[in-house]
Design an enzyme around this catalytic site. Structure first.
Site, PDB file in Angstrom:
ATOM      1  N   ASN A   6     107.917 116.494 -41.096  1.00 45.85           N
ATOM      2  CA  ASN A   6     107.562 116.428 -39.961  1.00 45.85           C
ATOM      3  C   ASN A   6     108.731 115.259 -38.931  1.00 45.85           C
ATOM      4  OD1 ASN A   6     105.597 115.071 -38.044  1.00 45.85           O
ATOM      5  ND2 ASN A   6     104.244 115.940 -39.130  1.00 45.85           N
ATOM      6  N   HIS A   9     108.003 111.844 -34.759  1.00 48.33           N
ATOM      7  CA  HIS A   9     107.875 110.383 -34.867  1.00 48.33           C
ATOM      8  C   HIS A   9     109.175 109.624 -34.110  1.00 48.33           C
ATOM      9  CE1 HIS A   9     103.875 109.572 -35.345  1.00 48.33           C
ATOM     10  NE2 HIS A   9     104.138 109.150 -36.612  1.00 48.33           N
ATOM     11  N   HIS A  42     104.798 118.748 -34.374  1.00 46.58           N
ATOM     12  CA  HIS A  42     102.843 118.123 -34.214  1.00 46.58           C
ATOM     13  C   HIS A  42     102.480 118.599 -32.616  1.00 46.58           C
ATOM     14  CE1 HIS A  42      98.238 116.383 -34.286  1.00 46.58           C
ATOM     15  NE2 HIS A  42      99.004 117.676 -33.610  1.00 46.58           N
ATOM     16  N   ARG A  44     101.112 118.133 -30.040  1.00 48.44           N
ATOM     17  CA  ARG A  44      99.144 117.775 -29.563  1.00 48.44           C
ATOM     18  C   ARG A  44      99.020 117.840 -28.490  1.00 48.44           C
ATOM     19  NH1 ARG A  44      97.191 113.745 -33.672  1.00 48.44           N
ATOM     20  NH2 ARG A  44      95.405 113.272 -32.675  1.00 48.44           N
ATOM     21  N   ARG A  48     101.643 113.452 -26.360  1.00 45.04           N
ATOM     22  CA  ARG A  48     102.175 112.625 -26.505  1.00 45.04           C
ATOM     23  C   ARG A  48     103.464 111.630 -27.246  1.00 45.04           C
ATOM     24  NH1 ARG A  48      98.266 109.773 -31.380  1.00 45.04           N
ATOM     25  NH2 ARG A  48      96.265 110.909 -29.894  1.00 45.04           N
ATOM     26  N   GLU A  68     102.512 122.456 -36.251  1.00 38.11           N
ATOM     27  CA  GLU A  68     101.120 122.117 -35.819  1.00 38.11           C
ATOM     28  C   GLU A  68     100.489 121.576 -35.037  1.00 38.11           C
ATOM     29  OE1 GLU A  68     100.414 118.150 -37.809  1.00 38.11           O
ATOM     30  OE2 GLU A  68     101.956 118.503 -39.598  1.00 38.11           O
ATOM     31  N   THR A  98      96.648 109.047 -35.620  1.00 37.46           N
ATOM     32  CA  THR A  98      96.837 110.061 -37.048  1.00 37.46           C
ATOM     33  C   THR A  98      95.756 111.118 -36.489  1.00 37.46           C
ATOM     34  OG1 THR A  98      98.168 111.046 -38.302  1.00 37.46           O
ATOM     35  CG2 THR A  98      97.093 109.588 -38.486  1.00 37.46           C
ATOM     36  N   THR A  99      96.509 112.474 -37.762  1.00 34.49           N
ATOM     37  CA  THR A  99      94.996 113.407 -38.316  1.00 34.49           C
ATOM     38  C   THR A  99      94.485 112.792 -38.557  1.00 34.49           C
ATOM     39  OG1 THR A  99      97.284 115.518 -37.859  1.00 34.49           O
ATOM     40  CG2 THR A  99      94.727 115.832 -38.355  1.00 34.49           C
ATOM     41  N   GLU A 149      96.848 123.389 -46.674  1.00 37.09           N
ATOM     42  CA  GLU A 149      97.730 122.327 -47.294  1.00 37.09           C
ATOM     43  C   GLU A 149      95.909 121.654 -47.038  1.00 37.09           C
ATOM     44  OE1 GLU A 149     100.485 121.171 -43.996  1.00 37.09           O
ATOM     45  OE2 GLU A 149     100.320 119.676 -44.911  1.00 37.09           O
ATOM     46  N   HIS A 189     100.660 114.218 -45.579  1.00 39.63           N
ATOM     47  CA  HIS A 189     100.192 113.540 -45.155  1.00 39.63           C
ATOM     48  C   HIS A 189      99.874 111.944 -45.979  1.00 39.63           C
ATOM     49  CE1 HIS A 189      97.337 110.601 -42.109  1.00 39.63           C
ATOM     50  NE2 HIS A 189      97.300 111.750 -41.163  1.00 39.63           N
TER      51      HIS A 189
HETATM   52  N1  PXP Z   1     101.067 117.222 -42.472  1.00 43.26           N
HETATM   53  C1  PXP Z   1     100.192 117.387 -41.548  1.00 43.26           C
HETATM   54  C2  PXP Z   1      98.968 118.603 -41.750  1.00 43.26           C
HETATM   55  C3  PXP Z   1      99.459 116.589 -40.574  1.00 43.26           C
HETATM   56  O1  PXP Z   1      99.132 116.298 -39.650  1.00 43.26           O
HETATM   57  C4  PXP Z   1     100.309 115.241 -40.878  1.00 43.26           C
HETATM   58  C5  PXP Z   1     100.667 114.321 -39.967  1.00 43.26           C
HETATM   59  O2  PXP Z   1     101.148 115.215 -38.747  1.00 43.26           O
HETATM   60  C6  PXP Z   1     101.511 115.441 -41.431  1.00 43.26           C
HETATM   61  C7  PXP Z   1     101.707 116.196 -42.595  1.00 43.26           C
HETATM   62  C8  PXP Z   1     102.448 114.299 -42.328  1.00 43.26           C
HETATM   63  O3  PXP Z   1     101.600 113.145 -42.232  1.00 43.26           O
HETATM   64  P1  PXP Z   1     102.606 110.922 -42.333  1.00 43.26           P
HETATM   65  O4  PXP Z   1     103.357 111.618 -40.765  1.00 43.26           O
HETATM   66  O5  PXP Z   1     101.832 110.602 -42.553  1.00 43.26           O
HETATM   67  O6  PXP Z   1     104.076 111.940 -43.479  1.00 43.26           O
END
Ligand code: PXP
Length: 236
Positions: A6, A9, A42, A44, A48, A68, A98-99, A149, A189
């Site tokens: 992902n 960031h 993602h 959003r 952001r 996402e 965060t989610t 997931e 996550h």
């Molecule tokens: N999977 C999903 C569906 C998420 O929403 C996120 C966070 O955006 C992640 C995985 C990755 O989480 P992390 O950034 O904490 O590794």
């Protein structure tokens, strides 16, 4: 087991200045070259970090793109136009960092059902980001999701060993159940190199999606090279 990286960031750092660096697409290509199997981004509702243009550029550059999103109209419009390989539906609250939890698929009603149908019509695979909960799992299967997931945030943030083991067991139980229903199983996550082992040991999980810890670590391991590069340039 596959790894989805992902890159949100990377865009978070870029958006701090609203310029074009660092580029999440460039980061995605480095991740793929280094062993990542897919890229997760993602979009959003508040934009952001990842922007609409990033999703379009990622789609052009990356074969296995997992977008996402929450089912907000403006984001759904982007997904239907860009057609990533997969969409992962997540809950979203503007004020969250965060989610924070899984999607309430069971209570999603017509709005969720319609969104899933529209994504399927566009040929996009749908994954549901849910807590390890049998009710949410059954609802996801009923809506025709190809993947579930499981949210590993509770596992990653558990304060005691007993709580962490209990969370891992719950995820393992629901993973077995999901696989027996013919669903592909993913998890993610809060995972990092220190806590990933117990999740990797769950045989039904085929994919982990990891973002923050990898981008954070990239800053640490990349700092030396970046400083050296600048000092060399100044010297020259
Ligand atoms: N999977 C999903 C569906 C998420 O929403 C996120 C966070 O955006 C992640 C995985 C990755 O989480 P992390 O950034 O904490 O590794």
């Amino acid at each position: 087991m596959r790894l989805g990286v992902n890159i949100d960031h990377v865009a978070t750092v870029r958006q701090a200045r609203r310029i074009d660096q660092p580029d999440p697409v460039a980061a995605a290509l480095i991740a793929l070259k280094s062993g990542a199997d897919s890229i997760v981004a993602h979009l959003r509702e508040d934009r952001r970090h990842i922007q609409d243009a990033d999703i379009r550029r990622l789609k052009a550059a990356v074969k296995r793109l997992n977008m996402e999103m929450a089912i907000s109209p403006s984001v759904l419009k982007v997904a239907l136009a860009v057609k990533p390989e997969r969409v992962t539906l997540v809950p979203e609250r503007r004020e969250e960092l965060t989610t924070e939890g899984g999607l309430d698929v069971a209570g999603g009603g017509t709005r969720l059902k319609t969104a899933v149908a529209r994504l399927h019509q566009a040929g996009i695979l749908v994954s549901m980001f849910i807590g390890a909960d049998e009710r949410q799992l059954a609802a996801s299967a009923k809506l025709g999701a190809s993947t579930v997931e499981f949210h590993t945030g509770g596992y990653a943030e558990a304060r005691t060993t007993a709580a962490r083991i209990a969370e891992a067991k719950r995820i393992a139980h629901c993973s077995r159940l999901a696989a027996s229903m013919g669903l592909e199983v993913a998890a993610g996550h809060g995972l990092n190199t220190a806590n990933v082992a117990a999740i990797v040991r769950i045989p039904e999980i085929e994919e982990l999606n990891i973002g923050h810890s990898i981008v954070g670590r990239a800053i640490s391991v990349g700092m030396a090279a970046a400083v050296r590069e600048m000092k060399n340039r100044m010297r020259r």
